[in-house]
Write an enzyme that holds these catalytic residues in place. Structure first.
Site, PDB file in Angstrom:
ATOM      1  N   ASP A  55       0.848  -1.193   0.000  1.00  0.00           N
ATOM      2  CA  ASP A  55       0.000   0.000   0.000  1.00  0.00           C
ATOM      3  C   ASP A  55       0.884   1.244   0.000  1.00  0.00           C
ATOM      4  OD1 ASP A  55      -1.792   2.091   0.579  1.00  0.00           O
ATOM      5  OD2 ASP A  55      -3.102   0.745   1.703  1.00  0.00           O
ATOM      6  N   LYS A  98      -1.428   9.669   0.206  1.00  0.00           N
ATOM      7  CA  LYS A  98      -1.706  10.982   0.782  1.00  0.00           C
ATOM      8  C   LYS A  98      -0.588  11.350   1.756  1.00  0.00           C
ATOM      9  CE  LYS A  98      -6.729  10.730   0.323  1.00  0.00           C
ATOM     10  NZ  LYS A  98      -8.033  10.782   1.028  1.00  0.00           N
TER      11      LYS A  98
END
Length: 239
Positions: free
Chosen positions: A144, A148
């Site tokens: 992952d 952000k």
């Protein structure tokens, strides 16, 4: 299969400690086939978490180089690698139960013998169960990216984690990473290059071409058709 992928930790007052996790445990719904695979094949291939180091020779029933893959998804490429490299032992870790079930089903269908899987937090497994100086390779493919900015701290590839991996690798062992997020590739390169004891295997001291040992996944093939790039990094333990 024990359904706890995180060992709870508490402070001296009994309050649960909050640790930054590099993953979100997606519950997901198991298909009938995945549940059947967990019920039938976990006793043969699955490994429960424990608080003490594994005897890897006993686990696999033989002495052979051990490859650890963190976050194997649905397990297709992991099973393919075992099929292509029967002289090696493979241990896969995944926190997504449907992925574990799918991997077990694929492993049994392919009749692979030198694959074991776990469903637990990989950091805890490394800390508690993997002996130092025991692994030929650690693989981390498409983790992952936490793209952000406020979530970047959740990326699994940080200095403490990379140092932990190095300790588990044998001298000459390799930490192989791959990502399709360029910013994460740059982050990985910065982290890995900062740690004394690793040597970048790239001739240009950045990224390496995809080695044949890493099979192309359906996800990656689709990305290629869409013009997406993938960055591979391979760092060898030299100290």
């Amino acid at each position: 299969m024990i359904n706890d992928v995180i060992t709870p930790e508490f402070d001296e007052n009994g309050r649960p400690l909050r640790r930054i996790r590099s993953f979100v445990r997606r519950q997901g719904r198991l298909t009938k086939g995945q549940q059947l695979a967990l019920d039938q094949y976990w006793p043969d291939i699955g490994v429960e978490f424990q608080q003490e180091p594994l005897d890897l020779t006993r686990l696999f029933g033989r002495e052979a180089p051990v490859v650890l893959e963190i976050g194997f998804g649905m397990g297709a490429s992991l099973v393919t690698m075992e099929q292509n490299n029967p002289q090696q032992n493979f241990l896969g870790i995944e926190v997504y139960a449907p992925g574990v079930g799918a991997c077990l089903a694929s492993a049994k269908e392919a009749e692979v013998e030198n694959l074991r899987v776990m469903c637990h937090d990989a950091v805890e497994v490394l800390e508690k169960m993997i002996p130092d100086n025991s692994l030929r390779m650690v693989q981390l493919f498409f983790p992952d990216p936490w793209h952000k900015t406020r979530h970047n701290k959740r990326r699994i590839v940080q200095v403490p984690f990379a140092a932990l991996v190095m300790r588990k690798l044998k001298l000459g062992g390799v930490f192989h990473m791959a990502t399709d997020w360029e910013a994460y590739a740059e982050h990985m390169l910065e982290v890995m290059s900062s740690i004394d004891g690793y040597q970048n295997q790239s001739e240009t001291q950045n990224y390496v071409p995809r080695p044949e040992t890493r099979p192309l996944t359906k996800f990656e093939l689709r990305g290629q058709r869409l013009g997406h790039s993938v960055w591979d990094l391979m760092f060898e333990r030299i100290k």
